[in-house]
Each structure stands twice: as C-alpha cells, then as structure tokens.
Design a protein around this motif. Structure first.
Motif, mmCIF file in Angstrom:
data_model
loop_
_atom_site.group_PDB
_atom_site.id
_atom_site.type_symbol
_atom_site.label_atom_id
_atom_site.label_comp_id
_atom_site.label_asym_id
_atom_site.label_seq_id
_atom_site.Cartn_x
_atom_site.Cartn_y
_atom_site.Cartn_z
ATOM 1 N N MET A 18 0.837 -1.207 0.000
ATOM 2 C CA MET A 18 0.000 0.000 0.000
ATOM 3 C C MET A 18 0.871 1.257 0.000
ATOM 4 O O MET A 18 0.611 2.212 -0.748
ATOM 5 C CB MET A 18 -0.914 0.004 1.223
ATOM 6 N N ARG A 19 1.905 1.248 0.846
ATOM 7 C CA ARG A 19 2.790 2.418 0.916
ATOM 8 C C ARG A 19 3.574 2.587 -0.379
ATOM 9 O O ARG A 19 3.825 3.709 -0.818
ATOM 10 C CB ARG A 19 3.740 2.283 2.107
ATOM 11 N N ALA A 20 3.980 1.470 -0.985
ATOM 12 C CA ALA A 20 4.724 1.548 -2.241
ATOM 13 C C ALA A 20 3.855 2.149 -3.344
ATOM 14 O O ALA A 20 4.333 2.950 -4.159
ATOM 15 C CB ALA A 20 5.219 0.164 -2.642
ATOM 16 N N ILE A 21 2.585 1.771 -3.362
ATOM 17 C CA ILE A 21 1.648 2.335 -4.347
ATOM 18 C C ILE A 21 1.533 3.843 -4.148
ATOM 19 O O ILE A 21 1.633 4.628 -5.100
ATOM 20 C CB ILE A 21 0.265 1.658 -4.223
ATOM 21 N N LYS A 22 1.366 4.261 -2.899
ATOM 22 C CA LYS A 22 1.229 5.687 -2.594
ATOM 23 C C LYS A 22 2.530 6.439 -2.854
ATOM 24 O O LYS A 22 2.533 7.520 -3.468
ATOM 25 C CB LYS A 22 0.804 5.867 -1.138
ATOM 26 N N THR A 268 11.145 0.477 -3.733
ATOM 27 C CA THR A 268 12.148 0.379 -4.801
ATOM 28 C C THR A 268 11.715 -0.628 -5.858
ATOM 29 O O THR A 268 11.840 -0.375 -7.062
ATOM 30 C CB THR A 268 13.513 -0.036 -4.221
ATOM 31 N N SER A 269 11.174 -1.761 -5.414
ATOM 32 C CA SER A 269 10.694 -2.782 -6.350
ATOM 33 C C SER A 269 9.593 -2.226 -7.243
ATOM 34 O O SER A 269 9.584 -2.458 -8.462
ATOM 35 C CB SER A 269 10.183 -4.007 -5.584
ATOM 36 N N TYR A 270 8.667 -1.488 -6.647
ATOM 37 C CA TYR A 270 7.579 -0.891 -7.420
ATOM 38 C C TYR A 270 8.115 0.127 -8.422
ATOM 39 O O TYR A 270 7.661 0.182 -9.574
ATOM 40 C CB TYR A 270 6.559 -0.233 -6.484
#
Length: 316
Positions: A18-22, A268-270
């Motif tokens: 969720m944080r990576a999306i944001k 980083t992956s996202y």
C-alpha cells in the motif's frame, strides 16, 4: 497515475505494498481480504473500496474495466501462498499486470501455466524479489564479479525470524498452504544466492521440520551452507532479547550482517516495475526450482564440511 487493486489486504506484508503504491505516486482503488482487519488503509488510501468476498471484488474490477478512465492497471497479490496462482491468473484475465509477493508459486509446472496465461492475456506478472535491491547484496554481487576468482566462495547463510505460537495456527503453519518453512521464509534468499553466485549445481537437504530447515547449495561461484528458522531459541546470544530477527551471510569467513536496510525495498521494487525493469516469471524460475527440489528431497546426513554449524544441536 496508475490504478491499483490489492488482494490480501489484511496480511502482514500488505501495508508495504500500500505504501509503495502511494509513494510511487499512484492510487489504490480497491482491496480485498476475507478478513476485515484492514484499518491501515485509512492512513494510506482512505477512499479505496474494500471487499470481503472475492466475487464482489472481481465484479467491481470488471465494471471498472468498461471505461479506460477507470480500468485497473495493476493488481498486487499478497494473499496466502497457496492462492497466488489463482489470484495472479484472475488479475491477468482482468487485463491487469500483476505484482505478486514471494513465493510466486510453489512449482515449475505452475510457473509454466502462468506463462501460458500471460500469452493468452498479453499482461505481465512481476515478482517481488526485494533482496536484489538491497545495497549490501548489490555490493557483494559487484565484489564477486570484480574478483572473478576461479575458486568457489565458502558461504554460510543464516536467517532466523522469531514467530510466536500463532504461526502454527495460521495458514503459514500448514505446509499445504505455505509449502513449508524453507519455501515460505527462504525463497528470496535462494534467489539472492543465485543473483550473486550464478547457476545452482547441487541442492541437498540436511534437516527439515515445521520450525526450521538446513541444507547445502552449490552454485557456479559458491558453496553454501544454509539454515532457516522461526524458533527464537536459535537466535545468537548477541541478538536474543534485543531483536526478533537475525540475517547473516558469511563469505570466505567475513560476515556481512544485513538485518537492516529492508524498510523501503518494496517501494524500490515498485519503482523498478513501473519503469519497465521489473522481475518477471523467468527471473523467478531459478528460486522456484530450488524450493521445489528442497520440498521433495529426502533428508541426507551432511558429508565433509557441507553441514551448517546449527545442525550440531539438531542431529546426532
């Protein structure tokens, strides 16, 4: 701005997605989990739709698909391991690219099936192989490449992540659902070893139980003794009572302790996936093959110097 949905929103790893999306400037449109303990969504994406029934989640996604302005771009899969295949396939058939947690799938045959669905749909599957982005791992990979030595490195991998009594009562404690401790907590370490040391040449198992496993892996550039555990009693004295997790790689007698530096690896992956540099099915094939063999291997007594030191207290 890309539109995301997330499957498995109540799980331990879901908040990182969720944080990576944001944090990558995108939006979580909808989420699904059979459990409703998903209050974390309020602090990350409070406008997200939420469903506790997969049929309603899927129908919502189909409705969004009718309009290019609302259709989903990605589906993140954080569900229990045994459901990854079905949820990845569903995401692909919704016309979305899919980002899935490790272990991607338990076997090579299922990996090949997903490749068929990719071809049928024209969509892609990406696996979170976050250790490939860890700076300490990248530094070690660069060192191995730079030295380019003919003699193989002697490597010792130890990973202990304490889990309470809840673990065995959850799906993670059921080998039919988690595929066992070596797969559940070890698959990204096997990927890391391949990433650094090349193709796997030998794979044997010395110990396996519900709580820990050990064995020996030989790569093109390394001989690896490994030990994985969810038992807090296995933590070294220097860590016990201070930290619940211990990660260590010893290469040629030199220890590289890498318990830190994991906070932002999902983001980083996202970023890499969104930039077109994500790790797909073929990138995951090597570690899937490795855990597939580990689960089906018979236990053998370690020979010569192939046994991890932790085995001393486990076998006579």
């Amino acid at each position: 701005m890309k539109k995301f949905a997330l499957i498995g929103a109540a799980g331990y790893i879901a908040p990182r997605h969720m944080r990576a999306i944001k944090d990558t400037g995108n939006v979580l449109v909808s989420a699904y989990d059979i459990n409703d303990s998903v209050g974390i969504i309020d602090s990350i994406s409070p406008d997200s739709e939420f469903f506790t029934e997969f049929e309603r989640f899927q129908e919502h996604a189909f409705r969004l698909k009718r309009d290019q302005q609302t259709s989903l771009d990605y589906i993140a899969v954080c569900s229990p391991n045994y459901l990854h295949h079905a949820h990845i396939s569903a995401g692909l058939r919704l016309g979305c690219d899919v980002i899935c947690e490790k272990p991607l799938v338990p076997s090579v045959s299922i990996l090949d099936e997903l490749a068929v669905v990719e071809r049928e749909t024209g969509s892609r599957v990406f696996n979170i192989l976050q250790l490939r982005h860890h700076q300490a791992i990248l530094d070690l990979k660069a060192k191995v490449a730079r030295e380019n030595r003919a003699q193989k490195y002697d490597v010792e991998l130890t990973y202990i992540t304490s889990r309470g009594k809840w673990y065995m009562e959850s799906w993670k404690g059921d080998p039919r659902k988690s595929f066992g401790v070596a797969t559940n907590i070890g698959v990204h370490f096997y990927d890391m070893l391949h990433f650094i040391f090349g193709k796997l040449q030998r794979n044997v198992v010395h110990f396996s139980s519900d709580y820990k496993a050990a064995g020996y892996l030989e790569y093109e550039k390394a001989r690896v003794r490994w030990f994985l555990s969810i038992d807090a009693n296995d933590l070294p004295a220097s860590v016990k009572g201070k930290k619940p997790t211990y990660r260590s790689i010893t290469v040629g007698g030199e220890e590289m302790e890498f318990s830190e530096g994991f906070t932002d690896l999902h983001t980083t992956s996202y970023k890499e996936i969104l930039a077109g540099r994500g790790y797909g099915l073929e990138d995951a094939r090597h570690c899937v093959e490795t855990v597939d063999v580990i689960r089906s291997s018979r236990i053998i007594t370690p020979s010569n110097d192939e046994g991890h030191p932790a085995l001393a207290g486990l076998i006579s």
